[in-house]
Design a protein around this motif. Structure first.
Motif, PDB file in Angstrom:
ATOM      1  N   THR A  33      14.051 -29.969   6.526  1.00 20.98           N
ATOM      2  CA  THR A  33      14.265 -31.117   5.640  1.00 20.98           C
ATOM      3  C   THR A  33      14.918 -32.281   6.382  1.00 20.98           C
TER       4      THR A  33
ATOM      5  N   ARG B  50      20.561 -36.615   4.878  1.00 21.51           N
ATOM      6  CA  ARG B  50      19.797 -35.799   5.820  1.00 21.51           C
ATOM      7  C   ARG B  50      19.645 -36.507   7.164  1.00 21.51           C
TER       8      ARG B  50
ATOM      9  N   GLU C 162      12.366 -33.741   9.042  1.00 17.30           N
ATOM     10  CA  GLU C 162      11.329 -34.568   8.424  1.00 17.30           C
ATOM     11  C   GLU C 162      11.802 -36.004   8.239  1.00 17.30           C
TER      12      GLU C 162
END
Length: 194
Positions: A137, A169, A140
């Motif tokens: 995650t 993230r 990406e």
């Protein structure tokens, strides 16, 4: 002589609802970037398939496209990212091979990107190892921002996640990458909030 403005992606997609052949303009505008992104993630061997399937899915879903978004790039990257996620093992193998050999397929058509890759040749193995170690995650978001050139907001849109989640993230991924490369925030220019 009057200058005619080029249709936005949203207008092309809208027109393609009634005239499917109009979708070719979207393909022509975005294929090379989607292909290059997929090739960097999975290698040239799978990039053709990922890029082609991205546009097949986009064509099939054109009626559901949010036409308030003039640029279809984030939407297309989102489709490609989902397809790439299905090939997680292939991506992990590709990153491990990069870490061992440092070899990269030549997929960029942009001279600046090629020069940047030459500058980063010494750190390539470490980068590949660090990328492989990131949770999928976080990887990406990092790669959509770093390799695809999307803003954090567009990466969030592409992944259909809240912008705050994408920022978190991205921050975690950058922190882990810096640590893997032995860098600290003092080694870098101040970050720009995206």
């Amino acid at each position: 002589m009057a200058v005619v403005a080029e249709e936005s992606d949203a207008e092309v997609i809208g027109r393609a609802r009634q005239h499917p052949d109009a979708f070719a303009a979207l393909f022509d505008r975005h294929y090379r970037r989607i292909y290059a992104y997929a090739a960097r993630r999975l290698g040239a061997g799978l990039a053709d398939d990922i890029a082609a399937e991205t546009f097949l899915i986009a064509f099939d879903r054109r009626d559901g496209y949010d036409r308030t978004r003039a640029d279809a790039g984030p939407w297309l990257y989102g489709i490609a990212a989902n397809l790439i996620a299905r090939h997680a093992r292939a991506e992990a193998r590709h990153l491990r091979a990069l870490a061992r050999t440092g070899a990269v397929d030549a997929v960029d058509w942009d001279g600046d990107a090629v020069a940047g890759r030459l500058d980063a040749a010494a750190a390539r193995g470490l980068l590949a190892q660090a990328l492989a170690a990131l949770p999928a995650t976080e990887r990406e978001v990092l790669l959509l921002v770093g390799w695809a050139g999307l803003s954090c907001q567009d990466a969030a849109s592409a992944l259909d996640i809240p912008a705050g989640t994408a920022r978190s993230r991205l921050h975690r991924a950058r922190t882990q990458m810096r640590a893997a490369l032995g860098m600290t925030n003092s080694n870098l220019d101040p970050e720009v909030d995206e």
